[in-house]
Design an enzyme around this catalytic site. Structure first.
Site, mmCIF file in Angstrom:
data_model
loop_
_atom_site.group_PDB
_atom_site.id
_atom_site.type_symbol
_atom_site.label_atom_id
_atom_site.label_comp_id
_atom_site.label_asym_id
_atom_site.label_seq_id
_atom_site.Cartn_x
_atom_site.Cartn_y
_atom_site.Cartn_z
ATOM 1 N N PRO A 162 -16.828 110.794 11.307
ATOM 2 C CA PRO A 162 -15.978 112.392 10.794
ATOM 3 C C PRO A 162 -14.890 112.696 11.531
ATOM 4 O O PRO A 162 -14.669 111.973 12.671
ATOM 5 C CB PRO A 162 -16.695 113.289 10.563
ATOM 6 C CG PRO A 162 -17.681 112.986 12.191
ATOM 7 C CD PRO A 162 -17.429 111.760 12.408
ATOM 8 N N PRO A 188 -12.973 105.156 10.952
ATOM 9 C CA PRO A 188 -12.599 106.517 11.508
ATOM 10 C C PRO A 188 -12.545 107.356 9.871
ATOM 11 O O PRO A 188 -12.119 106.564 8.475
ATOM 12 C CB PRO A 188 -11.806 106.693 12.451
ATOM 13 C CG PRO A 188 -10.826 105.570 11.912
ATOM 14 C CD PRO A 188 -11.694 104.207 10.888
ATOM 15 N N GLU A 260 -25.901 112.420 10.099
ATOM 16 C CA GLU A 260 -26.211 112.991 10.733
ATOM 17 C C GLU A 260 -24.881 113.595 9.879
ATOM 18 O O GLU A 260 -23.933 113.801 10.122
ATOM 19 C CB GLU A 260 -25.088 112.604 11.968
ATOM 20 C CG GLU A 260 -26.027 111.655 12.712
ATOM 21 C CD GLU A 260 -25.460 111.823 13.958
ATOM 22 O OE1 GLU A 260 -26.152 110.710 15.314
ATOM 23 O OE2 GLU A 260 -24.279 111.899 14.761
ATOM 24 N N CYS A 294 -20.250 120.936 13.393
ATOM 25 C CA CYS A 294 -21.502 120.502 13.368
ATOM 26 C C CYS A 294 -22.526 121.544 13.659
ATOM 27 O O CYS A 294 -23.202 122.387 12.642
ATOM 28 C CB CYS A 294 -21.974 119.382 12.824
ATOM 29 S SG CYS A 294 -22.583 118.987 14.817
HETATM 30 P P1 NAD Z 1 -17.634 114.826 3.769
HETATM 31 O O1 NAD Z 1 -18.666 113.657 3.589
HETATM 32 O O2 NAD Z 1 -16.712 114.640 2.571
HETATM 33 O O3 NAD Z 1 -17.041 112.364 4.474
HETATM 34 C C1 NAD Z 1 -17.181 111.863 4.878
HETATM 35 C C2 NAD Z 1 -16.526 110.404 5.340
HETATM 36 O O4 NAD Z 1 -17.603 109.920 3.998
HETATM 37 C C3 NAD Z 1 -14.935 110.580 5.009
HETATM 38 O O5 NAD Z 1 -14.334 109.952 5.443
HETATM 39 C C4 NAD Z 1 -15.431 109.787 3.089
HETATM 40 O O6 NAD Z 1 -14.515 108.966 3.316
HETATM 41 C C5 NAD Z 1 -16.460 109.527 3.325
HETATM 42 N N1 NAD Z 1 -17.116 108.646 2.456
HETATM 43 C C6 NAD Z 1 -16.886 109.384 1.036
HETATM 44 N N2 NAD Z 1 -17.305 109.243 -0.045
HETATM 45 C C7 NAD Z 1 -18.124 107.660 0.471
HETATM 46 C C8 NAD Z 1 -19.630 106.810 -0.309
HETATM 47 N N3 NAD Z 1 -19.537 107.037 -0.979
HETATM 48 N N4 NAD Z 1 -19.825 105.491 0.837
HETATM 49 C C9 NAD Z 1 -18.942 105.822 1.925
HETATM 50 N N5 NAD Z 1 -18.794 106.592 2.530
HETATM 51 C C10 NAD Z 1 -18.106 107.716 2.073
HETATM 52 O O7 NAD Z 1 -17.797 114.731 5.352
HETATM 53 P P2 NAD Z 1 -16.528 115.428 6.437
HETATM 54 O O8 NAD Z 1 -15.450 117.082 5.414
HETATM 55 O O9 NAD Z 1 -14.962 114.560 6.525
HETATM 56 O O10 NAD Z 1 -17.002 116.203 7.646
HETATM 57 C C11 NAD Z 1 -17.501 117.423 7.574
HETATM 58 C C12 NAD Z 1 -19.166 117.038 7.689
HETATM 59 O O11 NAD Z 1 -19.680 116.562 8.584
HETATM 60 C C13 NAD Z 1 -19.152 119.256 7.571
HETATM 61 O O12 NAD Z 1 -20.442 118.847 6.524
HETATM 62 C C14 NAD Z 1 -20.746 118.764 8.986
HETATM 63 O O13 NAD Z 1 -21.696 119.456 9.925
HETATM 64 C C15 NAD Z 1 -21.042 117.622 9.121
HETATM 65 N N6 NAD Z 1 -21.237 116.474 10.952
HETATM 66 C C16 NAD Z 1 -22.213 116.334 11.119
HETATM 67 C C17 NAD Z 1 -22.279 116.600 11.980
HETATM 68 C C18 NAD Z 1 -23.784 116.553 12.700
HETATM 69 O O14 NAD Z 1 -23.924 115.285 13.975
HETATM 70 N N7 NAD Z 1 -24.334 116.504 12.529
HETATM 71 C C19 NAD Z 1 -21.499 115.840 13.318
HETATM 72 C C20 NAD Z 1 -20.083 116.428 12.442
HETATM 73 C C21 NAD Z 1 -19.967 116.565 11.382
#
Ligand code: NAD
Length: 491
Positions: A162, A188, A260, A294
């Site tokens: 992310p 990324p 995650e 997160c």
């Molecule tokens: P997101 O789920 O919107 O997107 C994540 C990534 O997934 C993007 O780069 C996107 O291009 C890709 N993506 C979208 N659809 C997909 C698919 N069908 N198949 C494969 N890839 C796809 O998340 P975000 O807004 O980029 O990140 C923020 C989120 O991440 C928050 O919910 C945060 O809590 C979470 N996060 C969790 C942790 C943890 O360790 N639990 C750590 C950091 C962030």
């Protein structure tokens, strides 16, 4: 080290865009550049284009997976000590290039350079800690048999990282996969490709070609990566909604998954808590970084007797927030990563206010003109929220924090647990046993006492509820990139 956080500002080039162009960041597929169309990176502190980068398509996905697949047979048979040595070398070079990497993080996230440098500092430590992990074989021998449980690599791993920790969350995936003996294709977030592309280029001189590939691309590219039949393992960090889509994509091949996902962490502050410590943690973890962590505190439950006092101390800290260029030493506040996130978080706040909640907090000071076009939101506490307001029930991922008074500890715990997420939670009290008796009943992967969000690569990171699948860090992240096998010999 703290001194270096500050001196790094002197190394910022006058022509930052020119400096970024000179880096000539490229995809890394099979240990080499791969040509691709250009896409733009927006600097969130100004809202303006700061760099361009090569944008992958599905051809790059296929080429990277093919390269990783070819490299797997050699890499999986490379002795673990050798794989560990290469990861240590990778950590050494990350540290040598710390100024460049911190500047790339600051450019793509818009966060103050000292924060970017701090991410790099912890990332190097993460690689070293994970590289030192051991997967211990276990002996189950008994009368008539010699039986050993061993660990073998899985194959090609796909990692989707992310934007909120573009280096630290990527290096954990790199170290877990490569130490286990898997080969890797890292994609990324499209908002923050620069530091990952740079790490791919560093890695070419360390790991054999094809072992570690870096591509870029949008959600469609991510989807084609995780669906690819030659991917054996998916390591994804992102939202719960996307995590579900990835689990669906993994289902036909029963691919191994580490997810995650989102969190909606509650902090419960008891009447005997050290309020300065709570205020400091809330401000640093949830507000100054624009809530983009997160395990930020996303719901703050405070005993009614100390509610106003804590609120006022947090507001005092908020008064020092300065929004401006990531490269200006005076800036302290992180912007939201994108206009989309800014609109989304503002929506949570506007919705709560329209239902009768009250915003508490100053407007931030600004330095320079950048902040005016940047994706900033002034940090705020929001009082008078009900549990069913989206600001409380959902993950806001922004610097807008509901603060909710309680009289009864059992009720606070019930409300903290009445949420589908389960990443982290915390209890704050001068009496550790009292705090622990509540913390051990929280429904979350990590329950902290008198701290929050304190992750370490040396400590396991489990997930509860809809915050994830699997477990990361310590040796568990490496184990997730392995299959267990029993060797059972009749003697
Ligand atoms: P997101 O789920 O919107 O997107 C994540 C990534 O997934 C993007 O780069 C996107 O291009 C890709 N993506 C979208 N659809 C997909 C698919 N069908 N198949 C494969 N890839 C796809 O998340 P975000 O807004 O980029 O990140 C923020 C989120 O991440 C928050 O919910 C945060 O809590 C979470 N996060 C969790 C942790 C943890 O360790 N639990 C750590 C950091 C962030």
């Amino acid at each position: 080290m703290l001194a270096e956080f500050e001196t790094i500002y002197a190394e910022v080039p006058a022509d930052l865009a020119g400096w970024l162009a000179v880096q000539q960041l490229s995809l890394t597929i099979d240990g080499a550049d791969a040509a691709a169309a250009e896409e733009q990176v927006i600097h969130p502190a100004s809202g303006k284009v700061i760099a361009s980068y090569p944008q992958s398509g599905t051809d790059h996905v296929n080429a990277a997976i093919m390269a990783a697949d070819r490299a797997f047979s050699g890499w999986s048979r490379t002795p673990v000590a050798e794989r560990r040595r290469m990861l240590e070398q990778f950590a050494d070079i990350l540290w040598e290039r710390r100024v460049t990497i911190a500047m790339l993080i600051a450019a793509e996230t818009g966060r103050p350079l000292r924060r970017a440098f701090s991410e790099l500092f912890f990332s190097v430590n993460y690689v070293r800690t994970l590289a030192a992990q051991e997967l211990v074989e276990r002996d189950y021998s008994q009368e008539g048999i010699s039986a050993r449980l061993v660990h073998r690599p899985l194959g090609v791993a796909a990692a989707i990282a992310p934007w909120n920790g573009p280096v630290i969350l990527a290096v954990a995936k790199i170290a877990n996969a490569l130490l286990a003996g898997d080969t890797l294709v890292l994609r990324p977030a499209p908002q923050t490709p620069l530091s990952a592309l740079y790490m791919g280029m560093i890695a070419r001189d360390i790991f054999p070609a094809g072992v570690f590939n870096v591509i870029t691309g949008d959600a469609a590219v991510g989807a084609s990566l995780v669906k690819h039949p030659d991917v054996a393992k998916i390591s994804f960090t992102g939202s719960t909604a996307t995590g579900r889509l990835i689990a669906e994509a993994a289902a036909p091949g029963l691919k191994r998954l580490t997810l995650e996902l989102g969190g909606n962490d509650a902090a419960i502050v008891l009447d005997d808590a050290d309020l300065d410590a709570v205020a400091d943690a809330v401000y640093r973890i949830s507000l100054e970084n624009a809530g983009q962590f997160c395990a930020a505190i996303k719901r703050l439950y405070v005993h009614a007797s100390v509610h106003d006092c804590l609120r006022d101390r947090i507001v005092e800290l908020m008064q020092g927030a300065v929004a401006g260029s990531a490269f200006d030493k005076q800036s302290t506040l992180a912007p939201l990563q994108s206009a989309t996130q800014q609109t989304r978080v503002q929506g949570f706040l506007d919705d709560a206010l329209s239902r009768g909640a009250r915003r508490t907090g100053p407007d931030f000071s600004t330095v320079g003109t950048e902040a005016r076009g940047g994706f900033f939101i002034a940090p705020a506490l929001v009082e008078g929220c009900d549990e069913d307001f989206p600001l409380v029930a959902d993950e806001q991922f922004g610097p807008v924090l509901p603060i909710i008074a309680f009289d009864d500890e059992a009720d606070a715990l019930r409300r903290a647990n009445a949420n589908p997420y389960g990443l982290g939670g915390s209890v704050w009290s001068g009496d550790i046993d009292r705090a622990l008796s509540i913390a051990e009943n929280m429904h979350c992967g990590t329950a902290w006492v008198n701290q929050h969000g304190a992750f370490s690569a040396a400590l396991p990171m489990p997930f509860a509820g809809q915050s994830g699948l699997g477990m990361d860090y310590a040796h568990y992240g490496v184990l997730e990139h392995s299959r267990s096998m029993l060797l059972n010999v009749k003697t």
